[in-house]
Enzyme design. Structure first.
Site, PDB file in Angstrom:
ATOM      1  N   ARG A   1     -51.273 -55.723  51.332  1.00 48.70           N
ATOM      2  CA  ARG A   1     -50.740 -54.443  50.862  1.00 48.70           C
ATOM      3  C   ARG A   1     -50.231 -53.564  51.997  1.00 48.70           C
ATOM      4  O   ARG A   1     -49.526 -52.590  51.778  1.00 48.70           O
ATOM      5  CB  ARG A   1     -51.812 -53.697  50.055  1.00 48.70           C
ATOM      6  CG  ARG A   1     -53.029 -53.340  50.835  1.00 48.70           C
ATOM      7  CD  ARG A   1     -54.181 -52.935  49.946  1.00 48.70           C
ATOM      8  NE  ARG A   1     -54.318 -51.513  49.827  1.00 48.70           N
ATOM      9  CZ  ARG A   1     -55.399 -50.882  49.343  1.00 48.70           C
ATOM     10  NH1 ARG A   1     -56.430 -51.587  48.903  1.00 48.70           N
ATOM     11  NH2 ARG A   1     -55.465 -49.598  49.264  1.00 48.70           N
TER      12      ARG A   1
ATOM     13  N   GLU B   1     -61.641 -55.204  41.532  1.00 49.59           N
ATOM     14  CA  GLU B   1     -60.471 -55.233  42.412  1.00 49.59           C
ATOM     15  C   GLU B   1     -60.239 -56.607  43.042  1.00 49.59           C
ATOM     16  O   GLU B   1     -59.328 -56.778  43.846  1.00 49.59           O
ATOM     17  CB  GLU B   1     -60.561 -54.150  43.484  1.00 49.59           C
ATOM     18  CG  GLU B   1     -61.823 -54.135  44.309  1.00 49.59           C
ATOM     19  CD  GLU B   1     -61.869 -52.959  45.288  1.00 49.59           C
ATOM     20  OE1 GLU B   1     -60.847 -52.312  45.533  1.00 49.59           O
ATOM     21  OE2 GLU B   1     -62.971 -52.714  45.829  1.00 49.59           O
TER      22      GLU B   1
ATOM     23  N   ASP C   1     -56.066 -53.212  45.367  1.00 51.65           N
ATOM     24  CA  ASP C   1     -56.551 -54.502  45.861  1.00 51.65           C
ATOM     25  C   ASP C   1     -56.379 -55.597  44.819  1.00 51.65           C
ATOM     26  O   ASP C   1     -56.133 -56.753  45.172  1.00 51.65           O
ATOM     27  CB  ASP C   1     -58.020 -54.395  46.275  1.00 51.65           C
ATOM     28  CG  ASP C   1     -58.141 -53.780  47.657  1.00 51.65           C
ATOM     29  OD1 ASP C   1     -57.385 -54.202  48.547  1.00 51.65           O
ATOM     30  OD2 ASP C   1     -58.966 -52.861  47.832  1.00 51.65           O
TER      31      ASP C   1
ATOM     32  N   HIS D   1     -53.723 -48.039  53.265  1.00 56.49           N
ATOM     33  CA  HIS D   1     -54.576 -46.843  53.232  1.00 56.49           C
ATOM     34  C   HIS D   1     -53.945 -45.678  53.967  1.00 56.49           C
ATOM     35  O   HIS D   1     -54.156 -44.531  53.619  1.00 56.49           O
ATOM     36  CB  HIS D   1     -55.976 -47.181  53.742  1.00 56.49           C
ATOM     37  CG  HIS D   1     -56.752 -47.958  52.726  1.00 56.49           C
ATOM     38  ND1 HIS D   1     -56.766 -49.322  52.705  1.00 56.49           N
ATOM     39  CD2 HIS D   1     -57.465 -47.539  51.658  1.00 56.49           C
ATOM     40  CE1 HIS D   1     -57.486 -49.732  51.669  1.00 56.49           C
ATOM     41  NE2 HIS D   1     -57.918 -48.672  51.022  1.00 56.49           N
TER      42      HIS D   1
ATOM     43  N   ARG E   1     -63.666 -41.723  48.563  1.00 55.88           N
ATOM     44  CA  ARG E   1     -63.645 -42.843  49.517  1.00 55.88           C
ATOM     45  C   ARG E   1     -64.524 -42.474  50.719  1.00 55.88           C
ATOM     46  O   ARG E   1     -64.041 -41.941  51.716  1.00 55.88           O
ATOM     47  CB  ARG E   1     -62.213 -43.114  49.989  1.00 55.88           C
ATOM     48  CG  ARG E   1     -61.308 -43.749  48.941  1.00 55.88           C
ATOM     49  CD  ARG E   1     -59.942 -44.051  49.546  1.00 55.88           C
ATOM     50  NE  ARG E   1     -59.166 -44.985  48.755  1.00 55.88           N
ATOM     51  CZ  ARG E   1     -58.220 -44.626  47.875  1.00 55.88           C
ATOM     52  NH1 ARG E   1     -57.953 -43.365  47.670  1.00 55.88           N
ATOM     53  NH2 ARG E   1     -57.548 -45.564  47.215  1.00 55.88           N
TER      54      ARG E   1
ATOM     55  N   CYS F   1     -58.606 -46.418  39.273  1.00 53.31           N
ATOM     56  CA  CYS F   1     -58.566 -45.471  40.393  1.00 53.31           C
ATOM     57  C   CYS F   1     -57.591 -45.918  41.472  1.00 53.31           C
ATOM     58  O   CYS F   1     -57.474 -45.281  42.506  1.00 53.31           O
ATOM     59  CB  CYS F   1     -59.956 -45.251  40.977  1.00 53.31           C
ATOM     60  SG  CYS F   1     -60.663 -46.723  41.717  1.00 53.31           S
TER      61      CYS F   1
ATOM     62  N   ARG G   1     -67.975 -43.691  46.183  1.00 51.68           N
ATOM     63  CA  ARG G   1     -67.895 -45.127  46.420  1.00 51.68           C
ATOM     64  C   ARG G   1     -68.559 -45.430  47.754  1.00 51.68           C
ATOM     65  O   ARG G   1     -68.323 -44.747  48.744  1.00 51.68           O
ATOM     66  CB  ARG G   1     -66.435 -45.587  46.453  1.00 51.68           C
ATOM     67  CG  ARG G   1     -66.328 -47.094  46.619  1.00 51.68           C
ATOM     68  CD  ARG G   1     -64.920 -47.565  46.586  1.00 51.68           C
ATOM     69  NE  ARG G   1     -64.192 -47.154  47.766  1.00 51.68           N
ATOM     70  CZ  ARG G   1     -62.908 -47.430  47.951  1.00 51.68           C
ATOM     71  NH1 ARG G   1     -62.234 -48.080  47.018  1.00 51.68           N
ATOM     72  NH2 ARG G   1     -62.294 -47.042  49.042  1.00 51.68           N
TER      73      ARG G   1
END
Ligand code: PEP
Ligand code: MG
Length: 588
Positions: free
Chosen positions: A489, A455, A479, A212, A319, A526, A356
């Protein structure tokens, strides 16, 4: 001597400038330039803060004397003497003055920069006792920083980045040299702090391409490299550096020839951006006339302007968790959230906004800049909807705020990380409950379409369940790849295994697009794959018609769309998905 450091490419472009090393613990210190006329008053601020700290220490010493040796041992008093001495240290004082006068850094920034320089000198000392004094220096500096907080700067931090081109380097003004931030680690919330900052590029020692932190860096549209291992130790404060965000390389102390070469590359990149900007008002239609929806991913309501400027036709992913981070447990209430969501909705001027619900956990902790160390596998823990369902009051507050914002424009509500039918049913009943609460209070709310992120592989394997309950699906490839391939990740040591073209990943993506489309439901991607031009044709070939990405990527993806013919791509995409080694077919 020139040397290069290799990491992972995060955000495109070239940045050339001087390194600013920032310790992760000090990222919340304000970084801005002052005007030349404010140098004296800024130096005076440091002087006043230092005097105040000296008085504070003297007072403490008096208390210690009054307490007597039993309660306050002699060592304590000696330690305070050391602190007083460090406070008067010539290297500290002259260094801070230097950064303020020569570089026009604000006082806090100048102090932490000099602290970093001196900290390294302490690290290199042979004598263990002297090495240990680094901690004292840091404590003294923290006291001064605290004092500075109480003495506001006469200059407000400027808003807006300072991206400079190579030509700017020719200017004499010291502050016109671009600055590149180098840090060991930055949390997504730290990164967000730098969104409106003076930095022209970023390098961190740790992090994966789709962590992120990297995603926020990418959204800032400035060159960035993560996973550069020991960059923050190899680079010194103020070194000249080049960041090549395309190759994931940082070049330290470049020779004139290398500088000229990268200056040329930088200008080429800017010309390309200029060319792409002309596509802003061009409809996103493929050669065979398919209309493609290009949406924006945003982190804050203010990002809506960048989304509009890029020519996106809505927000495909807001987000919302970034509203909740770094607040030391003080989560935003319903009113604050409502105003933030409403701002995004109004900012998009009638275009749809997909909000979201909160997705914290894993590499997005609410507070601490480091990972959630309390859990062994935070990515598999209480993250996203799992956390929301465990904290129903917090979740209901957010849902009410979103439903209220929906009265001001077109809102879609998106739920992250669902895997179980029971979670789906629980989530939907909480949405109904939140609406009923608003109705009972007589507060206006708007209609929302409700969608789910696909995800987790388990979700992609039970699509009929998701299609039964939801109005739309959004594929979170970041994800989906992490969980399908079982690689973190955010961990650079397994970054080479993070493969969007793994046949298992492609199959899950292809099946989700196909099943959603067959059911007449809106499907978008996305995750970062949607904004990577290398995958545009493949996703179009798989039938995807809606892409959501950082605003900075929209025009480059549109260019790919304009050149694509979906009638030709479908058969090729099928071949790629069915291949044992899709990357071979993909690049053929
Ligand atoms: C994803 O997982 O692809 C996604 C878009 O969500 P995030 O990156 O915020 O986890
Ligand atoms: Mg995700």
């Amino acid at each position: 001597m020139t040397f290069s450091i290799h990491g992972l490419a995060v955000a495109r472009g070239i940045a050339i400038g001087r390194a600013v090393l920032v310790a992760s613990s000090r990222v919340d210190v304000a970084h801005y330039f002052i005007g030349a006329e404010e140098v004296e008053s800024e130096i005076q601020r440091v002087r006043s803060a230092r005097n105040a700290v000296a008085e504070e220490i003297h007072r403490l010493q008096q208390t210690i004397v009054a307490m007597g040796p039993k309660e306050a041992p002699h060592e304590l008093s000696a330690l305070l003497d050391v602190h007083l001495m460090l406070l008067q240290d010539e290297d500290l004082i002259s260094g801070v003055k230097h950064w303020i006068t020569e570089r026009l850094y604000n006082a806090e920034w100048a102090l932490t920069t000099q602290l970093e320089v001196l900290g390294r000198q302490f690290d290199e000392m042979e004598d263990e006792y002297l090495r240990g004094r680094k901690a004292d220096l840091e404590q003294v500096a923290d006291r001064v920083l605290r004092q500075l907080k109480g003495v506001p700067s006469p200059v407000a931090p400027p808003v807006g980045g300072r991206r400079k081109t190579q030509q700017d380097l020719l200017l004499d003004d010291a502050t016109d040299v671009p600055l590149v931030l180098v840090a060991h680690d930055l949390s997504p919330a730290d990164m967000l702090q730098f969104k409106q900052s003076v930095f022209a590029g970023f390098v961190t020692d740790v992090g994966g391409r789709n962590s992120h932190t990297a995603i926020v860096a990418r959204s800032m549209d400035i060159p960035a490299v993560v996973g550069a291992r020991s960059a923050s130790q190899l680079v010194r404060q103020d070194d000249w550096v080049i960041i090549d965000g395309d190759a994931g390389v940082m070049i330290v102390d470049p020779s004139p020839i290398i500088l000229a070469e990268y200056g040329f590359k930088q200008r080429q990149g800017e010309l390309e951006r200029g060319r792409l900007a002309r596509l802003r008002h061009t409809p996103a239609l493929t050669l065979d006339g398919q209309k493609i929806e290009l949406l924006a991913n945003i982190e804050l309501p203010e990002d809506a302007s960048a989304a509009l400027l890029a020519g996106s036709v809505g927000v495909g992913l807001f987000r919302s968790e970034f509203l909740f981070m770094g607040r030391r447990g003080q989560l935003p209430g319903e009113e604050e959230q409502y105003l933030a969501y409403r701002k995004a909705v109004e900012g998009m001027q009638g275009l749809p906004v997909t909000i979201r619900t909160i997705d914290v956990g894993a590499d997005k902790p609410l507070d601490d800049s480091r990972r959630d160390a309390a859990h062994l596998n935070p990515a598999l823990g209480l993250r996203a909807i799992r956390w929301s369902l465990a904290e129903p009051q917090m979740f209901l507050t957010q849902l009410r705020a979103i439903l209220r914002a929906a009265a001001h424009g077109k809102v879609r509500l998106l739920v992250p990380m669902l895997a179980h039918a029971s979670e789906i049913r629980q989530t939907l009943s909480l949405i109904d409950f939140a609406r009923a609460e608003l109705d009972n209070r007589g507060v206006a709310s708007g209609r929302v379409e409700v969608g789910a992120m696909i995800e987790i592989p388990a979700a992609a394997l039970i699509l009929p369940t998701f299609l039964k309950y939801f109005d739309f699906l959004s594929i979170g490839t970041n994800d989906l790849i992490q969980y399908t391939l079982a690689i973190d990740r955010a961990d650079e040591s397994v970054a080479h295994l993070y493969d969007p073209l793994h046949p298992a990943v492609l199959r899950l993506v292809a099946d989700t697009i196909a099943a959603g489309t067959a059911a007449g439901k809106h499907v978008s991607v996305c995750g970062e794959m949607a904004g990577d031009v290398a995958f545009t044709r493949l996703l179009l070939g798989l039938g995807l018609r809606s892409f959501s990405m950082h605003p900075a990527q929209v025009l480059a993806v549109k260019q790919e769309v304009l050149r694509a013919d979906t009638t030709r791509l479908a058969a090729w995409a099928r071949q790629v998905v069915e291949a044992e080694d899709p990357s071979a077919v993909f690049t053929a």
